[in-house]
Design a protein around this motif. Structure first.
Motif, PDB file in Angstrom:
ATOM      1  N   TYR A   1       0.825  -1.211   0.000  1.00  0.00           N
ATOM      2  CA  TYR A   1       0.000   0.000   0.000  1.00  0.00           C
ATOM      3  C   TYR A   1       0.863   1.268   0.000  1.00  0.00           C
ATOM      4  O   TYR A   1       0.337   2.371  -0.023  1.00  0.00           O
TER       5      TYR A   1
ATOM      6  N   PRO B   1       2.825   4.003  -1.703  1.00  0.00           N
ATOM      7  CA  PRO B   1       2.808   4.453  -3.093  1.00  0.00           C
ATOM      8  C   PRO B   1       4.207   4.758  -3.610  1.00  0.00           C
ATOM      9  O   PRO B   1       4.710   5.878  -3.480  1.00  0.00           O
TER      10      PRO B   1
ATOM     11  N   LEU C   1      -3.625   4.461   6.085  1.00  0.00           N
ATOM     12  CA  LEU C   1      -4.599   3.935   5.132  1.00  0.00           C
ATOM     13  C   LEU C   1      -5.821   3.525   5.940  1.00  0.00           C
ATOM     14  O   LEU C   1      -5.688   2.750   6.888  1.00  0.00           O
TER      15      LEU C   1
ATOM     16  N   LEU D   1      -4.123   8.007  -7.668  1.00  0.00           N
ATOM     17  CA  LEU D   1      -3.289   7.188  -6.778  1.00  0.00           C
ATOM     18  C   LEU D   1      -4.044   6.800  -5.518  1.00  0.00           C
ATOM     19  O   LEU D   1      -3.997   5.652  -5.075  1.00  0.00           O
TER      20      LEU D   1
ATOM     21  N   TYR E   1      -4.774   2.918  -4.536  1.00  0.00           N
ATOM     22  CA  TYR E   1      -4.232   2.261  -3.343  1.00  0.00           C
ATOM     23  C   TYR E   1      -5.326   1.933  -2.333  1.00  0.00           C
ATOM     24  O   TYR E   1      -5.289   0.895  -1.679  1.00  0.00           O
TER      25      TYR E   1
ATOM     26  N   ARG F   1      -7.267  -1.294  -3.706  1.00  0.00           N
ATOM     27  CA  ARG F   1      -6.579  -2.512  -4.134  1.00  0.00           C
ATOM     28  C   ARG F   1      -7.238  -3.741  -3.520  1.00  0.00           C
ATOM     29  O   ARG F   1      -7.870  -3.650  -2.470  1.00  0.00           O
TER      30      ARG F   1
END
Lengths: 373, 470
Positions: free
Chosen positions: A37, A39, A124, A285, A289, A292
Motif C-alpha cells: 500500500y 505508493p 490507510l 493514486l 491504493y 486494491r
C-alpha cells in the motif's frame, strides 16, 4: 529448469546494492517500504529510490527480540533485526510505513527509538468501503507523504515525474501479469517460487531495467520447452507477507505440486491491478491504493475472498495453502472462513522463520497432496 | 427509608462470605428502592442482590475477590453482574439493542442519545448501547473457558487477546440478545478485536463499519481527521434513524453528551478519592472507570450508582476513614484491564493503586460541549489511549503517576495481544527513563482459579524492591 537461477538472482541483487551505494554517495536518497500500500510512484517522483524491505529470516527475527517482545509479529521483529544485520537496510535514508495492522502501526516507534531512522507513517483507512471522507483523508495523507519526501530529498516536486512513475509502474505491473499468466498454463511454465523471486527483484531494480529483464524472461518462456509434468496438483497460496528469505514452504510444496496462483502481498497482489490516470494524479493514486484487492486486515475484507474465488476458478486450483505468520491475526482468523467460502481443501500452516519444523512441514504437505489425488 | 439514612460499617475490604453476612443486615425497603431502567419501579428490575446470587449463576470468580464494604459498592456489583438480564429486558420493553464494538466509549454516547419514540411506554423506546468487548472478562468471572473455546472453534485461538470471548458470546446467542444493529469501529485500535469484528460480521445481517483514524497533532491534519470522524458518525446516525424511526436531533445529542460528561466528571472525582486518598479499593475503581464506556447498558442508573459511590467516598474522606492505609506502597498500573484477582493480590500485600491506564482514555476525557455534538464526540475519540503512539500513551500515564508520586509501575499485557507485544517494552522503557522507579512487566495468564506462583513471586519481589527504596 529455472528461468532465473539463484546465482543470477544473487548477482543482480549485489549489483543493485553496489549501485545504490554509489547513488547514495552522490546524494540520492533511498527510501525503504514494507507494504504494497506504500505508493512507490510518489517516492520515485520525489526523486528518491524506493526499495521494498521484505527480507526476514529466523536470525534477524531473533536479533529483533532485543527491541520487541517474543510474541510480536515475526516480520516486524525480523525487520528491526535487519536494520542491525543487513547492509541494504542500513542504506535507507527513510522508511514509509503503512498502518496495515497494529504491529506495523507501532513499528515506526521501534525504528526511530532504536535506529534514528526517519519514518513516515501513512494512514490507510482500515475500512474498505469507498466513502468520500475516507478517500479524502487518505489522499491528504499522500500529500503529506509528498511533503515529507520533499524534505528528505530536498528536491522540487515535478508533476510530470509522477506521471512518468505511474506509467512505468503500470507497464511493470502489466508485464508481471503477463509473466504470471504463464503460471496459469497447464502445465505452468514458471513455478510459484520463481514468480515470488522475480517480484522481489522488481521491488529492488529500477522499473526500466526490470522491464527489460521481464521481456527477456518472457522471450525465453515463449520458446518451446521440454514437457513438464501435467499431473501435479494445482494450488493457490494465500496468507501473511512472505519474505524474500522465507521460501521453505514454497520449496517443499513445489517439489510435488504447482503453485499456480497466490494472493500474497509479495506475490501477485503486488502487480494484479493498475492505476487509472483519468483524473488528477493524486486522486487516481489515492483511489488505486485505497481500493486494491484488500489485505485481510481491511474491514470488510470480502473482496479478498472474491479475488481468491476468482483465481481458483480461472486457474483450476485444486487446493489452498494458507501460510500465516505467528500472531498475524489478520490472516489466521480468516482461515476458517476461507474453507467455508472456497469449498476446497485448505492446508493451514503457521510459524515464524524457524527451520526446525522443516521435516514436519514436509510430512504435512505430502499428506495434504495425497488427499488431493 | 432512604439510602442516606443507611450507615455503612467502618470502611474495609471484605471477603465474599463477609459480604453475604453484611447483606443480611440491609433493610428490605432499601433493597426495594434500587431498579434499573429508572424511573420504572417494577419488581423485575431490582438488581441489589448479594454476591452469592451471582456466584450461583456462574460468576464464580467473585468468591476469590475482596470488595469494598459500602452499600454503594454492593449496588455497583449487583448492577454490573445484572447486565445480561438487563439487555434481554431492554429488548422486551421495546428498546433497540445496539452492539457497539472496538472504540470503547464515543459510539455509545451517540447511541444512548437516541430518545424513545413518541408514544412509546415510559420504559420503552430509544436505544441501549452495549460493548461486547466487555465480555472479555466473562471467562475470568466465570472461571470457565467456554467462550474462549467457542472462539477457537470459530478460528480465533489461544495466541490472541481474551477479547476473543466476545466472538464466543455472539456465537452462543445467550449472553446478550442478538443485536438490532452492530456498529464496529476499526482502524488505529486493536487488531485482535478487529479480527473478532471481522468474524462477527459474518454472523450478523449487517455491520456498520466506522473508521478510527490515527491521532494527529498538527493543527491542519487534526482538523482533517476530526472532519473524517464526524462524517463516519453521520453515517451511524443515519443508520440509527432508520432503525428506530426517530429523527436524532442536535438537542438529543447534546443531552447525551451532558449525561456522559456528568458521569465522566463523577468518575474523575472517584479516581481522585481512591488514588489520592485511599478511600476505595482499586477493583471498584476499575469497574467505575469501565462504566464510562456505556454505563453497563443503563447509563441513568449507573450514574446514580457512581453518585452514591462518590458521596460515600467524600463522607469517608471527611471522616478521615480510608480503606487502604495511606502509607501503602504507591503503584501505577498500565494495562488492558488488570485481572481483578491481581488487583486484590497487590492490595493484600500492602500496596495501593494510585494511577492507571486501562486503554480507555477516550471514555474518560470530557466531551467539548461548546462545539457541534458530533465534533465534540469525535474529539473525545481522538484522545484515545490506543490511537496514538505508545509514547503518547506512556506520557499520559507518566503525568498521572508523577502527580500521585508512584513508587513503582506494573505493565501487564496479554500474550498474543497485538498492541501489547509492540507497546509493553516501549512504554516500560519510557516510564523507567522518566520516573526512575521499578517497573514490573508480565502477561496476565488465562482465566484461572488462582494466580500462578511465578506471577505471585514476581509481584512479591517487585513490591519488596519498591519497599526497599523508601
Amino acid at each position: 529448469m529455472a528461468i532465473l537461477d539463484s546465482a543470477r538472482l544473487e548477482s543482480l541483487r549485489l549489483e543493485r546494492f553496489e549501485e545504490l551505494t554509489g547513488l547514495k554517495a552522490q546524494g540520492k536518497k533511498v527510501v525503504g517500504y514494507f507494504c504494497l500500500y506504500a505508493p512507490v510512484e510518489i517516492v520515485q517522483a520525489a526523486g528518491a529510490i524506493p526499495v521494498r524491505l521484505a527480507r526476514a529470516d529466523y536470525g534477524s527475527a531473533l536479533a529483533g527480540e532485543r527491541f520487541l517482545r517474543a510474541d510480536a509479529c515475526p516480520f516486524c521483529k525480523a525487520s528491526l533485526g535487519k536494520f542491525v544485520q543487513d547492509p541494504l537496510y542500513q542504506l535507507v535514508d527513510g522508511v514509509v510505513i503503512v498502518n496495515t495492522c497494529d504491529m506495523m502501526r507501532r513499528l515506526p516507534e521501534a525504528l526511530t527509538t532504536n535506529f534514528s531512522v526517519p519514518v513516515f507513517l501513512l494512514y490507510l483507512p482500515r475500512t474498505s468501503e469507498l466513502f468520500p471522507n475516507r478517500l479524502q483523508g487518505f489522499q491528504a495523507g499522500l500529500s503529506d507523504l509528498k511533503a515529507w519526501l520533499g524534505g528528505l530529498t530536498g528536491q522540487e516536486w515535478q508533476e510530470e515525474r509522477l506521471l512518468e512513475a505511474i506509467d512505468e509502474a503500470n507497464q511493470l505491473r502489466r508485464k508481471l501479469q503477463e509473466l504470471d499468466q504463464t503460471r496459469a498454463e497447464m502445465p505452468p511454465k514458471i513455478s510459484g517460487g520463481e514468480l515470488f523471486d522475480i517480484v522481489a527483484l522488481a521491488t529492488l531494480l529500477p522499473p526500466k531495467r526490470m522491464l527489460n529483464l521481464l521481456n527477456d524472461l518472457l522471450a525465453v518462456l515463449r520458446k518451446p520447452a521440454e514437457a513438464m509434468n501435467k499431473n501435479r496438483a494445482r494450488l493457490l497460496l494465500t496468507g501473511s507477507i512472505l519474505s524474500e528469505e522465507d521460501r521453505t514452504l514454497i520449496e517443499i510444496v513445489e517439489e510435488k505440486a504447482d503453485i499456480v496462483a497466490d494472493t500474497v502481498c509479495t506475490g501477485s497482489r503486488w502487480f494484479n491491478e493498475e492505476i487509472t490516470v483519468a483524473e488528477e494524479p493524486f486522486a487516481g493514486l489515492a483511489r488505486f491504493y485505497f481500493s486494491r484487492t484488500p489485505c485481510a486486515c481491511r474491514r470488510p475484507n470480502t473482496a479478498l475472498f472474491e479475488y481468491i474465488k476468482q483465481q481458483v476458478a480461472a486457474r483450476k486450483v485444486q487446493g489452498i495453502v494458507s501460510k500465516s505468520l505467528l500472531y498475524c491475526d489478520a490472516y489466521r482468523f480468516e482461515v476458517k472462513q476461507l474453507r467455508q467460502e472456497v469449498g476446497l481443501p485448505v492446508l493451514e500452516v503457521d510459524g515464524d522463520y524457524s527451520q526446525v519444523n522443516r521435516q514436519q512441514l514436509r510430512t504435512r504437505v505430502e499428506a495434504f497432496l495425497e488427499m488431493l489425488r | 427509608m432512604s439510602w442516606f439514612d443507611y450507615q455503612d460499617p467502618t470502611p474495609a475490604r471484605i471477603t465474599f462470605d463477609e459480604w453475604d453476612d453484611l447483606f443480611q443486615q440491609i433493610p428490605d425497603e432499601l433493597i426495594d428502592q434500587f431498579h434499573y431502567f429508572p424511573p420504572n419501579q417494577e419488581a423485575w428490575s431490582k438488581y441489589l442482590f448479594p454476591p452469592q446470587v451471582f456466584a450461583i449463576y456462574g460468576a464464580r470468580h467473585l468468591r476469590r475477590l475482596k470488595f469494598d464494604n459500602s452499600l454503594a459498592a454492593l449496588r455497583l456489583w449487583g448492577f454490573v453482574q445484572n447486565e445480561i438480564e438487563r439487555l434481554f429486558r431492554a429488548r422486551q420493553v421495546g428498546k433497540k439493542v445496539v452492539a457497539v464494538m472496538g472504540d470503547l466509549g464515543p459510539l455509545a454516547v451517540i447511541v444512548n442519545s437516541v430518545a424513545a419514540r413518541a408514544g412509546s411506554s415510559k420504559d420503552g423506546g430509544g436505544c441501549v448501547a452495549f460493548y461486547p468487548d466487555c465480555w472479555w472478562w466473562t471467562p475470568f468471572a466465570m472461571e470457565s473457558k467456554v467462550l474462549l473455546d467457542k472462539a477457537a472453534e470459530l478460528g480465533i485461538g489461544d495466541a490472541t487477546c481474551f477479547s476473543r470471548a466476545a466472538l464466543g458470546a455472539f456465537a452462543k446467542h445467550s449472553y446478550f440478545p442478538d443485536p438490532d444493529l452492530v456498529i464496529a469501529a476499526t482502524g488505529a485500535s486493536c487488531d485482535d478485536y478487529s479480527g473478532v469484528e471481522s468474524l462477527v460480521a459474518k454472523m450478523v445481517p449487517e455491520v456498520v463499519w466506522v473508521e478510527t483514524p490515527l491521532r494527529r497533532v498538527e493543527p491542519e491534519a487534526r482538523e482533517r481527521v476530526e472532519r473524517m470522524v464526524v462524517e463516519e458518525y453521520q453515517r451511524v446516525l443515519k443508520k440509527l434513524e432508520e432503525l428506530t424511526g426517530v429523527k436524532v436531533t442536535e438537542a438529543m445529542l447534546q443531552q447525551g453528551i451532558r449525561r456522559a460528561n456528568h458521569l465522566r466528571r463523577l468518575t474523575q472525582r472517584l479516581k481522585e478519592l481512591a488514588y489520592g486518598y485511599g478511600v476505595f479499593p482499586a477493583l471498584e475503581t476499575m469497574v467505575v472507570e469501565f462504566g464510562c464506556l456505556h454505563g453497563y447498558s443503563d447509563i441513568v442508573e449507573w450514574t446514580a450508582i457512581v453518585e452514591h459511590l462518590v458521596q460515600t467516598g467524600e463522607a469517608r474522606l471527611a471522616a478521615g476513614k480510608t480503606v487502604l492505609a495511606l502509607d501503602s506502597l504507591r503503584i501505577g498500573w498500565v494495562t488492558p484491564p488488570a485481572d481483578p484477582l491481581l488487583l486484590c493480590y497487590v492490595e493484600d500485600r500492602g500496596a495501593r493503586i494510585v494511577a492507571s491506564e486501562y486503554v480507555i482514555n477516550q471514555a474518560l476525557s470530557l466531551i467539548d460541549e461548546s462545539v457541534p455534538p458530533l465534533l465534540g464526540i469525535a474529539r473525545s475519540l481522538l484522545t484515545g489511549s490506543l490511537i496514538g503512539t505508545s509514547r503518547e500513551r506512556a506520557e499520559m500515564f507518566v503525568t498521572a503517576a508523577q502527580g500521585r508520586r508512584a513508587e513503582g509501575v506494573i505493565v501487564s499485557g496479554i500474550l498474543g495481544g497485538s498492541h501489547c507485544a509492540m507497546e509493553s517494552r516501549l512504554i516500560g522503557d519510557y516510564i523507567k527513563q522518566k520516573l526512575d522507579i521499578p517497573i514490573l512487566e508480565f502477561d496476565v495468564a488465562p482465566p484461572n482459579k488462582a494466580i500462578d506462583r511465578q506471577t505471585q513471586t514476581r509481584i512479591d519481589a517487585f513490591l519488596e524492591l519498591v519497599r526497599s527504596r523508601r
